[in-house]
Motif scaffolding. Structure first.
Motif, PDB file in Angstrom:
ATOM      1  N   VAL A 148       0.834  -1.192   0.000  1.00 44.59           N
ATOM      2  CA  VAL A 148       0.000   0.000   0.000  1.00 44.59           C
ATOM      3  C   VAL A 148       0.876   1.252   0.000  1.00 44.59           C
ATOM      4  N   VAL A 149       0.470   2.229  -0.788  1.00 42.38           N
ATOM      5  CA  VAL A 149       1.218   3.479  -0.947  1.00 42.38           C
ATOM      6  C   VAL A 149       1.074   4.359   0.291  1.00 42.38           C
ATOM      7  N   LYS A 150       2.191   4.945   0.728  1.00 46.53           N
ATOM      8  CA  LYS A 150       2.199   5.851   1.873  1.00 46.53           C
ATOM      9  C   LYS A 150       2.143   7.314   1.445  1.00 46.53           C
ATOM     10  N   LEU A 182       3.662  -5.933  -8.526  1.00 43.07           N
ATOM     11  CA  LEU A 182       5.059  -5.512  -8.444  1.00 43.07           C
ATOM     12  C   LEU A 182       5.970  -6.732  -8.461  1.00 43.07           C
ATOM     13  N   LYS A 183       7.086  -6.603  -9.148  1.00 41.31           N
ATOM     14  CA  LYS A 183       8.121  -7.635  -9.084  1.00 41.31           C
ATOM     15  C   LYS A 183       8.780  -7.542  -7.715  1.00 41.31           C
ATOM     16  N   LEU A 233      10.933  -0.105  -3.251  1.00 44.19           N
ATOM     17  CA  LEU A 233       9.942   0.851  -2.745  1.00 44.19           C
ATOM     18  C   LEU A 233       9.779   0.739  -1.231  1.00 44.19           C
ATOM     19  N   LEU A 234       9.924  -0.469  -0.688  1.00 45.53           N
ATOM     20  CA  LEU A 234       9.878  -0.637   0.771  1.00 45.53           C
ATOM     21  C   LEU A 234      11.082   0.034   1.427  1.00 45.53           C
ATOM     22  N   VAL A 247       8.172   4.324   0.670  1.00 50.10           N
ATOM     23  CA  VAL A 247       7.038   4.940  -0.031  1.00 50.10           C
ATOM     24  C   VAL A 247       5.851   3.987  -0.102  1.00 50.10           C
ATOM     25  N   ILE A 248       6.093   2.701   0.234  1.00 47.28           N
ATOM     26  CA  ILE A 248       5.005   1.742   0.354  1.00 47.28           C
ATOM     27  C   ILE A 248       5.180   0.998   1.665  1.00 47.28           C
ATOM     28  N   GLU A 249       4.101   0.319   2.091  1.00 42.97           N
ATOM     29  CA  GLU A 249       4.170  -0.497   3.293  1.00 42.97           C
ATOM     30  C   GLU A 249       3.352  -1.754   3.080  1.00 42.97           C
ATOM     31  N   VAL A 250       3.653  -2.776   3.856  1.00 47.02           N
ATOM     32  CA  VAL A 250       2.916  -4.018   3.786  1.00 47.02           C
ATOM     33  C   VAL A 250       1.672  -3.873   4.644  1.00 47.02           C
ATOM     34  N   ASP A 251       0.517  -4.149   4.047  1.00 44.96           N
ATOM     35  CA  ASP A 251      -0.750  -4.090   4.762  1.00 44.96           C
ATOM     36  C   ASP A 251      -1.379  -5.469   4.675  1.00 44.96           C
ATOM     37  N   LYS A 252      -1.281  -6.219   5.740  1.00 46.22           N
ATOM     38  CA  LYS A 252      -1.769  -7.590   5.740  1.00 46.22           C
ATOM     39  C   LYS A 252      -3.291  -7.658   5.782  1.00 46.22           C
TER      40      LYS A 252
END
Length: 65
Positions: free
Chosen positions: A4-6, A25-26, A33-34, A38-43
């Motif tokens: 998810v984009v931050k 995303l590859k 990006l992590l 600029v993005i984060e993991v959203d479980k």
């Protein structure tokens, strides 16, 4: 697991805004990006841009006139 984009991210010519999921995303792209934070993991997020719809009193209109 969703990515998810931050903030604002342009990927493959498409603009993604805060809270939107970037699909397809590859692994190398997602790692970069992590690292850039600029993005984060959203479980919790499944498919779609947002898993939680806006409340009744919140507008989805983003135009500023």
């Amino acid at each position: 697991m969703a990515l998810v984009v931050k903030g604002k991210v342009i990927h493959n010519g498409k603009l993604y805004l805060t809270g939107e999921e970037i699909p397809g995303l590859k692994e190398t792209e997602s790692k970069r990006l992590l690292q850039l934070e600029v993005i984060e993991v959203d479980k919790k997020t499944t498919k779609g841009k947002n898993s939680t719809p806006p409340a009744d009193n919140q507008s989805t209109d983003t135009s500023y006139e």
